[in-house]
Scaffold this active site. Structure first.
Site, PDB file in Angstrom:
ATOM      1  N   GLN A 111       0.845  -1.130  -0.029  1.00  0.00           N
ATOM      2  CA  GLN A 111      -0.092   0.173   0.107  1.00  0.00           C
ATOM      3  C   GLN A 111       0.928   1.188  -0.224  1.00  0.00           C
ATOM      4  OE1 GLN A 111      -3.787  -0.510   3.105  1.00  0.00           O
ATOM      5  NE2 GLN A 111      -1.888  -1.924   3.766  1.00  0.00           N
ATOM      6  N   ASN A 112       2.188   1.018   0.205  1.00  0.00           N
ATOM      7  CA  ASN A 112       2.983   2.350   0.235  1.00  0.00           C
ATOM      8  C   ASN A 112       3.593   2.741  -0.955  1.00  0.00           C
ATOM      9  OD1 ASN A 112       2.827   1.272   2.796  1.00  0.00           O
ATOM     10  ND2 ASN A 112       5.035   0.393   2.910  1.00  0.00           N
ATOM     11  N   ASP A 162       6.076   4.725  -1.343  1.00  0.00           N
ATOM     12  CA  ASP A 162       7.797   5.045  -1.189  1.00  0.00           C
ATOM     13  C   ASP A 162       8.137   3.745  -2.058  1.00  0.00           C
ATOM     14  OD1 ASP A 162       8.592   2.627   0.293  1.00  0.00           O
ATOM     15  OD2 ASP A 162       7.384   3.564   2.013  1.00  0.00           O
ATOM     16  N   HIS A 222      -1.602   1.327  -4.627  1.00  0.00           N
ATOM     17  CA  HIS A 222      -1.843   2.881  -4.217  1.00  0.00           C
ATOM     18  C   HIS A 222      -0.969   3.653  -4.940  1.00  0.00           C
ATOM     19  CE1 HIS A 222      -4.111   1.699  -0.069  1.00  0.00           C
ATOM     20  NE2 HIS A 222      -4.860   1.113  -1.083  1.00  0.00           N
ATOM     21  N   CYS A 237       1.175  19.093 -19.634  1.00  0.00           N
ATOM     22  CA  CYS A 237       1.324  17.708 -19.880  1.00  0.00           C
ATOM     23  C   CYS A 237       2.148  17.217 -21.215  1.00  0.00           C
ATOM     24  CB  CYS A 237       0.146  16.984 -19.781  1.00  0.00           C
ATOM     25  SG  CYS A 237       0.082  15.239 -20.281  1.00  0.00           S
ATOM     26  N   GLY A 253       2.788  -4.397   8.978  1.00  0.00           N
ATOM     27  CA  GLY A 253       2.652  -3.033   9.190  1.00  0.00           C
ATOM     28  C   GLY A 253       1.506  -2.286   8.569  1.00  0.00           C
ATOM     29  N   THR A 254       0.378  -2.912   9.061  1.00  0.00           N
ATOM     30  CA  THR A 254      -0.732  -1.931   8.222  1.00  0.00           C
ATOM     31  C   THR A 254      -1.918  -2.273   9.418  1.00  0.00           C
ATOM     32  OG1 THR A 254      -2.502  -1.778   6.657  1.00  0.00           O
ATOM     33  CG2 THR A 254      -1.394  -4.289   6.754  1.00  0.00           C
ATOM     34  N   SER A 255      -2.688  -1.131   9.337  1.00  0.00           N
ATOM     35  CA  SER A 255      -3.747  -0.971  10.459  1.00  0.00           C
ATOM     36  C   SER A 255      -4.664  -1.746   9.890  1.00  0.00           C
ATOM     37  CB  SER A 255      -3.851   0.580  11.000  1.00  0.00           C
ATOM     38  OG  SER A 255      -4.339   1.323   9.650  1.00  0.00           O
ATOM     39  N   ALA A 258       8.721  -4.337  12.739  1.00  0.00           N
ATOM     40  CA  ALA A 258       8.994  -5.122  11.401  1.00  0.00           C
ATOM     41  C   ALA A 258      10.541  -5.448  11.294  1.00  0.00           C
ATOM     42  CB  ALA A 258       8.594  -4.100  10.292  1.00  0.00           C
TER      43      ALA A 258
HETATM   44  N1  APR Z   1       6.986  -2.617  12.574  1.00  0.00           N
HETATM   45  C1  APR Z   1       5.683  -2.907  12.329  1.00  0.00           C
HETATM   46  N2  APR Z   1       4.444  -2.298  12.453  1.00  0.00           N
HETATM   47  C2  APR Z   1       4.374  -1.049  12.831  1.00  0.00           C
HETATM   48  C3  APR Z   1       5.514  -0.417  12.967  1.00  0.00           C
HETATM   49  C4  APR Z   1       6.880  -1.004  12.955  1.00  0.00           C
HETATM   50  N3  APR Z   1       8.261  -0.610  13.496  1.00  0.00           N
HETATM   51  N4  APR Z   1       5.309   1.180  13.326  1.00  0.00           N
HETATM   52  C5  APR Z   1       3.978   1.040  13.132  1.00  0.00           C
HETATM   53  N5  APR Z   1       3.549  -0.176  12.776  1.00  0.00           N
HETATM   54  C6  APR Z   1       2.129  -0.404  12.640  1.00  0.00           C
HETATM   55  C7  APR Z   1       1.197   0.518  13.238  1.00  0.00           C
HETATM   56  O1  APR Z   1       0.642  -0.281  14.774  1.00  0.00           O
HETATM   57  C8  APR Z   1      -0.160   0.484  12.239  1.00  0.00           C
HETATM   58  O2  APR Z   1      -1.052  -0.790  12.676  1.00  0.00           O
HETATM   59  O3  APR Z   1       1.893   0.046  11.147  1.00  0.00           O
HETATM   60  C9  APR Z   1       0.441   0.251  11.110  1.00  0.00           C
HETATM   61  C10 APR Z   1       0.397   1.462  10.043  1.00  0.00           C
HETATM   62  O4  APR Z   1      -1.048   1.864   9.841  1.00  0.00           O
HETATM   63  P1  APR Z   1      -1.455   3.046   9.131  1.00  0.00           P
HETATM   64  O5  APR Z   1      -0.624   4.295   9.563  1.00  0.00           O
HETATM   65  O6  APR Z   1      -2.833   3.044   9.223  1.00  0.00           O
HETATM   66  O7  APR Z   1      -1.015   2.822   7.629  1.00  0.00           O
HETATM   67  P2  APR Z   1      -1.396   1.679   6.272  1.00  0.00           P
HETATM   68  O8  APR Z   1      -2.318   0.668   6.927  1.00  0.00           O
HETATM   69  O9  APR Z   1      -0.271   1.608   5.343  1.00  0.00           O
HETATM   70  O10 APR Z   1      -2.635   2.896   5.746  1.00  0.00           O
HETATM   71  C11 APR Z   1      -3.285   2.381   4.737  1.00  0.00           C
HETATM   72  O11 APR Z   1      -4.296   4.452   4.296  1.00  0.00           O
HETATM   73  O12 APR Z   1      -3.993   6.729   4.188  1.00  0.00           O
HETATM   74  C12 APR Z   1      -4.037   5.500   3.443  1.00  0.00           C
HETATM   75  O13 APR Z   1      -3.207   5.401   1.432  1.00  0.00           O
HETATM   76  C13 APR Z   1      -2.820   5.380   2.767  1.00  0.00           C
HETATM   77  O14 APR Z   1      -1.737   3.305   1.948  1.00  0.00           O
HETATM   78  C14 APR Z   1      -2.058   3.928   3.168  1.00  0.00           C
HETATM   79  C15 APR Z   1      -3.528   3.473   3.738  1.00  0.00           C
END
Ligand code: APR
Length: 260
Positions: A115-116, A118, A133, A160, A200-202, A244
């Site tokens: 989803q990143n 970067d 994304h 463009c 690493g995603t919420s 991670a």
């Molecule tokens: N190691 C593992 N997990 C981690 C670390 C780490 N060092 N630091 C933070 N996290 C976890 C947090 O606990 C959280 O659950 O990573 C998660 C990040 O969650 P979000 O900030 O919600 O990011 P993400 O899930 O990638 O967001 C999804 O939302 O805004 C949109 O398009 C954007 O791609 C993004 C999407």
């Protein structure tokens, strides 16, 4: 993309499982990464900072409406993120590198979905990556959809190179209300995997947050590696909490050792 409220935390029950139970020979592995995998490289996550992303409410900089309202502000925001990414202080970490090593050495089928926006998976050595994304280092014209590589600042007023119109140059990033990329390919891979790993995603944003459900319904084992419990933790076969950079190298080395 659609944001869902987190599920009831009382339903969450994390049950640690021993190594012997976890490790099985897998032949098809799908990994989904989120902002947490890049956190230890110095990039801020979206939902760990009082709902602010680098000081901005996410919806103020990540919707088509926000871009129409103030294209300069939105492009400036992403220009800063791009400059940070290329500024020499952000590097791939041990988790990115471990996934690249796994891709190189795993004999089965491996799919990396992120989803990143970067480029740390690429810089970490991963070859095949589904950026569902979009990518910060890619711009596009809002009129004709022409997509192009960009390593400097974007100005919406620039022309463009394809349709020659001005006023709609923007990052080639999927904002809320827009359709994520590569969905057909990703769904096909998930349907036939026997291990799905979320890192690493919420799990706050769909459709990515639903991938683990699809994998589970199709018979795969599902594993979550995250710093804190996510809104889907209780639905995974196993959820392991930790950074991670520690979990990913260890777990993927174990999976490789037992691979068929
Ligand atoms: N190691 C593992 N997990 C981690 C670390 C780490 N060092 N630091 C933070 N996290 C976890 C947090 O606990 C959280 O659950 O990573 C998660 C990040 O969650 P979000 O900030 O919600 O990011 P993400 O899930 O990638 O967001 C999804 O939302 O805004 C949109 O398009 C954007 O791609 C993004 C999407």
């Amino acid at each position: 993309m659609v944001e869902y409220p987190a599920s009831n935390p009382l339903l969450y029950a994390w049950k640690p499982v021993g190594l012997a139970e976890r490790i099985m020979p897998y032949s098809s592995v799908v990994v989904l990464t989120g902002a947490g995998i890049s956190a230890e490289s110095g990039l801020k996550t979206f939902r760990d900072n009082d709902g602010l992303w680098e000081g901005h409410p996410v919806l103020d900089v990540a919707t088509p409406e926000a871009f129409h309202r103030d294209p300069k502000l939105v492009n400036t925001f992403y220009n800063q993120r791009r400059a940070q990414l290329l500024g020499g202080e952000v590097h791939p970490n041990a988790a990115h590198k471990a996934l690249a090593a796994f891709e190189k050495n795993f004999k089965g089928e491996f799919t990396l979905v992120t989803q990143n926006v970067d480029d740390l998976h690429e810089r970490g050595g991963s070859i095949e990556i589904y950026h569902m994304h979009g990518r910060l280092l890619q711009g596009k014209c809002g009129y004709c959809e022409h997509s192009f590589e960009i390593r400097s600042d974007l100005n919406h007023l620039d022309q463009c190179s394809e349709c020659k119109r001005s006023g709609a140059l923007r990052p080639d990033i999927v904002w809320f209300g827009e359709m994520p990329m590569y969905m057909d390919e990703i769904e096909t891979k998930i349907r036939r995997c026997d291990l799905f790993v979320s890192i690493g995603t919420s799990a706050a944003v769909y459709p990515a947050a639903g991938f683990s459900d699809l994998a589970r319904y199709c018979g795969a084992k599902t594993l979550e590696l995250n710093l804190a419990p996510s809104s889907k933790s209780e639905d995974f076969s196993e959820s392991i909490l930790g950074p991670a950079t520690q979990l990913v190298p260890q777990v993927f080395e174990e999976i490789l050792e037992t691979a068929i």
